[in-house]
Enzyme design. Structure first.
Site, PDB file in Angstrom:
ATOM      1  N   GLY A 154     -10.130  -1.867 -13.184  1.00 45.03           N
ATOM      2  CA  GLY A 154     -10.871  -3.046 -13.634  1.00 45.03           C
ATOM      3  C   GLY A 154     -10.774  -3.210 -15.134  1.00 45.03           C
ATOM      4  O   GLY A 154     -10.162  -2.383 -15.837  1.00 45.03           O
ATOM      5  N   GLY A 190      -4.824  -6.364  -9.946  1.00 47.42           N
ATOM      6  CA  GLY A 190      -5.338  -5.627  -8.798  1.00 47.42           C
ATOM      7  C   GLY A 190      -6.813  -5.858  -8.598  1.00 47.42           C
ATOM      8  O   GLY A 190      -7.235  -6.767  -7.878  1.00 47.42           O
ATOM      9  N   GLY A 202      -8.002   7.602  -0.939  1.00 47.15           N
ATOM     10  CA  GLY A 202      -7.231   8.741  -0.423  1.00 47.15           C
ATOM     11  C   GLY A 202      -5.939   8.321   0.255  1.00 47.15           C
ATOM     12  O   GLY A 202      -5.444   9.020   1.145  1.00 47.15           O
ATOM     13  N   CYS A 237      -1.701   9.282  -8.091  1.00 52.00           N
ATOM     14  CA  CYS A 237      -2.960   9.018  -7.406  1.00 52.00           C
ATOM     15  C   CYS A 237      -3.918  10.187  -7.622  1.00 52.00           C
ATOM     16  O   CYS A 237      -3.592  11.329  -7.298  1.00 52.00           O
ATOM     17  CB  CYS A 237      -2.751   8.813  -5.908  1.00 52.00           C
ATOM     18  SG  CYS A 237      -4.327   8.528  -5.067  1.00 52.00           S
ATOM     19  N   ASN A 275       4.728   6.891  -6.377  1.00 46.08           N
ATOM     20  CA  ASN A 275       3.356   7.114  -6.836  1.00 46.08           C
ATOM     21  C   ASN A 275       3.174   8.590  -7.139  1.00 46.08           C
ATOM     22  O   ASN A 275       2.997   9.402  -6.238  1.00 46.08           O
ATOM     23  CB  ASN A 275       2.387   6.642  -5.735  1.00 46.08           C
ATOM     24  CG  ASN A 275       0.940   6.742  -6.146  1.00 46.08           C
ATOM     25  OD1 ASN A 275       0.610   7.400  -7.129  1.00 46.08           O
ATOM     26  ND2 ASN A 275       0.084   6.095  -5.395  1.00 46.08           N
ATOM     27  N   LYS A 318       0.816  -1.218   0.000  1.00 47.78           N
ATOM     28  CA  LYS A 318       0.000   0.000   0.000  1.00 47.78           C
ATOM     29  C   LYS A 318       0.854   1.276   0.000  1.00 47.78           C
ATOM     30  O   LYS A 318       1.897   1.322   0.649  1.00 47.78           O
ATOM     31  CB  LYS A 318      -0.897  -0.034   1.243  1.00 47.78           C
ATOM     32  CG  LYS A 318      -1.781   1.181   1.438  1.00 47.78           C
ATOM     33  CD  LYS A 318      -2.945   1.212   0.475  1.00 47.78           C
ATOM     34  CE  LYS A 318      -3.766   2.492   0.652  1.00 47.78           C
ATOM     35  NZ  LYS A 318      -4.749   2.649  -0.448  1.00 47.78           N
ATOM     36  N   ILE A 335      -0.711   1.495 -15.739  1.00 49.25           N
ATOM     37  CA  ILE A 335      -1.215   2.817 -15.422  1.00 49.25           C
ATOM     38  C   ILE A 335      -1.827   2.834 -14.004  1.00 49.25           C
ATOM     39  O   ILE A 335      -2.278   1.803 -13.514  1.00 49.25           O
ATOM     40  CB  ILE A 335      -2.320   3.277 -16.420  1.00 49.25           C
ATOM     41  CG1 ILE A 335      -3.475   2.263 -16.447  1.00 49.25           C
ATOM     42  CG2 ILE A 335      -1.740   3.489 -17.801  1.00 49.25           C
ATOM     43  CD1 ILE A 335      -4.694   2.699 -17.271  1.00 49.25           C
ATOM     44  N   ASN A 336      -1.793   4.026 -13.389  1.00 49.30           N
ATOM     45  CA  ASN A 336      -2.646   4.237 -12.228  1.00 49.30           C
ATOM     46  C   ASN A 336      -4.074   4.424 -12.766  1.00 49.30           C
ATOM     47  O   ASN A 336      -4.318   4.298 -13.957  1.00 49.30           O
ATOM     48  CB  ASN A 336      -2.168   5.462 -11.434  1.00 49.30           C
ATOM     49  CG  ASN A 336      -2.549   5.361  -9.949  1.00 49.30           C
ATOM     50  OD1 ASN A 336      -3.657   4.949  -9.621  1.00 49.30           O
ATOM     51  ND2 ASN A 336      -1.648   5.739  -9.068  1.00 49.30           N
TER      52      ASN A 336
END
Lengths: 270, 300
Positions: free
Chosen positions: B218, B266, B73, B131, B128, B46, B192-193
């Site tokens: 997804g 994921g 968040g 986000c 990261n 995480k 990709i994020n």
């Protein structure tokens, strides 16, 4: 306190649907499970519902009852959307894809000799198995069941058989007393005399009212929360509930893994 | 684990190309015993900040066609808890660990990287910069080549660990951002994020997510992710961790052919916790078709 979650963690298993019948507006599903899943009352399953891309995620559904000797699992499913609609219309013979049992359930040791159960609508589901386990321990509960109307009541028959007494209420008066179940409880304070714990499942407003009632009486109250979930195992942090007392930068608990059953004093229900 | 699935991802030798991606697999233990962390070539834990971050108020997630939106968040207990509690548990397991690093400022990113410098069991850092769910930092770094250059350069100087930069697809030209990361000293790119999106509750007349917007993941995002991997492969020589909607071995091969040498999974874990087992089993059959993994083969 014992950790009221199952040892060994969840598993993935297929459960064969053998019975699907109406219970008010909900459906009562009976499934045969080969594995000894040994759930704790209040735990839930993440069910694959099929339906392709429109229902991509699993649906968290409480375990309503479990007969370990016969491997029989009971679920009460209220069709409120696409996913629960698919589950509610599943045909006997079909195999339901299950992940579980998941979460921390009700702590039976915290119930004391005179537990009071309170269910609102489909929230009565996990109380059936809870009442069964309490009755087995010689502490059958006093149960309060409420709903908006008669078809909204769930688990009435099973809970009547497993409880020392049942009080019913509907907001439109079509079954039992008229009003919200928490109002009916407040109108009859004698009913709660001697209660050693409140264990509940239902809408947040009902749980908030019970939190206040339990605080006044100085008895512990536990509630099972409902929330949309993605993983169901604690990994994604999607099902957050605010903590009453944030600590060192942590403000939320996970309904799926820290709950779904919480001491009501520990969470903010508004 | 099946030895013939091994693959080289930059300086890391992975037992297989499948990687559990950040934010979907916690610190590796939540899915046990259904998914032991060892089955992956690596896990990305995480997103970790210098101090604890509380995350966003609920509702944080909503299902969407072939996927979901999330606005968690970056809730996390901070790097100290990662180092004291989770990394020792992971070090006892046979799994490669990549730490996703987040911050509101360059100094915070650097602080996390410094704290993790030399810690046993940290195989790589994933910066990261992508986000979409935090007000400061996050994606604001990843949409500007100049900001990327500044941040990656500063973190590069603070750590010896392999440095992966995780890019956002919410840019006009992802190749330009990837080149900026490469020039600033990144060792690898992951992408990709999530894609920025939203959902509206028409009964309530308001956004579903408390954060208003969230990140889409997804199978719905898979073609976008594949396109981004393909473009970055063409623009840089860095190894790529490709991710976005992966749910089958065929998807893994498609990302490899687009240019990835590690492939993340994921959101599919949520829908099907047995997906990794099935993918690894199916991958063996694909692998047997090739002398070596067909990294970048789809490039004409």
């Amino acid at each position: 306190m014992l950790d009221p979650s199952r040892e060994g963690g969840p598993e993935v298993f297929g459960a064969r649907l053998v019975h699907n019948a109406p219970e008010g507006r909900a459906r009562r599903l009976l499934l045969v499970v080969e594995e000894d899943i040994a759930p704790v009352p209040g735990q839930f399953l993440q069910l694959g519902v099929g339906g392709g891309g429109e229902t991509y995620l699993r649906r968290p559904i409480s375990i309503a009852d479990w007969d370990g000797a016969r491997g029989l699992l009971e679920l009460l499913v209220l069709p409120v959307g696409k996913g629960t609609g698919l589950l509610a219309s599943a045909q006997p013979g079909s195999i339901i894809d299950c992940l579980g049992p998941l979460g921390r359930g009700f702590d039976l040791d915290a119930a004391g000799p005179i537990p009071v159960l309170v269910g609102g609508g489909i929230g009565a589901a996990p109380l059936v198995y809870l009442a069964r386990r309490l009755a087995e321990r010689g502490c059958p509960p006093l149960t309060f069941l409420g709903a908006s109307d008669h078809p909204g009541l769930a688990g009435e028959k099973s809970l009547t058989a497993l409880s020392r007494g049942v009080v019913l209420a509907t907001e439109d008066g079509s079954r039992g007393a008229t009003g919200m179940i928490t109002e009916v409880m407040l109108r009859n304070p004698g009913e709660l005399e001697g209660a050693t714990a409140i264990m509940a499942c239902g809408p947040r407003g009902m749980l908030a009212a019970l939190k206040g009632m339990a605080r006044e009486r100085g008895i512990p109250a536990y509630g099972s929360l409902e929330e949309h979930m993605a993983c169901g195992v604690g990994a994604c942090l999607g099902c957050a509930v605010p903590m009453s007392r944030p600590e060192s930068g942590k403000s939320y608990l996970r309904v799926c893994a820290d709950g779904p059953v919480f001491p009501l004093e520990e969470v903010i229900l508004a | 684990m099946n030895e013939n699935l091994s693959i080289r991802f930059g300086s890391l030798e992975l037992s297989n190309p499948l990687v559990a991606v950040s934010g979907t697999f916690g610190y590796g233990f939540d899915y046990e015993p259904v998914i032991p962390p060892e089955i992956f070539g690596a896990i990305v834990v995480k997103g970790t900040s210098l101090e604890p971050w509380p995350g966003n108020p609920p509702p944080r997630i909503v299902e969407t066609p072939a996927g979901m939106l999330n606005a968690i968040g970056l809730e996390n207990p901070g790097v100290e808890v990662l180092v004291e509690e989770y990394l020792p548990r992971l070090a006892a397991r046979d799994v490669r660990v990549i730490v996703n690093v987040v911050g509101k400022t360059v100094e915070e990113y650097v602080g996390v990287a410094r704290r993790l410098q030399g810690i046993e069991g940290v195989d790589a850092l994933e910066l990261n910069v992508s986000c979409p769910n935090v007000k400061a930092g996050g994606m604001s770094f990843g949409t500007s080549p100049a900001a990327i250059d500044n941040l990656v350069g500063a973190v590069r100087a603070a750590t010896d660990a392999p440095l992966i930069v995780k890019l956002t697809p919410n840019v006009t030209d992802i190749a330009e951002v990837a080149r900026a990361a490469e020039e600033a000293g990144a060792d690898a790119i992951s992408l990709i994020n999530t894609l920025l999106g939203m959902a509206i509750d028409v009964d309530a007349g308001k956004p579903v997510l408390a954060n208003v917007v969230g990140g889409l993941s997804g199978p719905a995002v898979r073609p976008v992710a594949l396109r981004c991997v393909y473009q970055v492969r063409a623009a840089t020589s860095l190894p790529i961790l490709g991710l976005g909607g992966v749910a089958s071995a065929e998807d893994v091969i498609a990302f490899i052919m687009a240019g990835a040498s590690a492939v993340g999974i994921g959101t599919a874990l949520f829908a099907d916790p047995l997906a990794p087992h099935r993918i690894l089993s199916d991958l063996a059959a694909y692998r047997a078709r090739y002398d070596e993994w067909p990294v970048g083969r789809a490039h004409l």
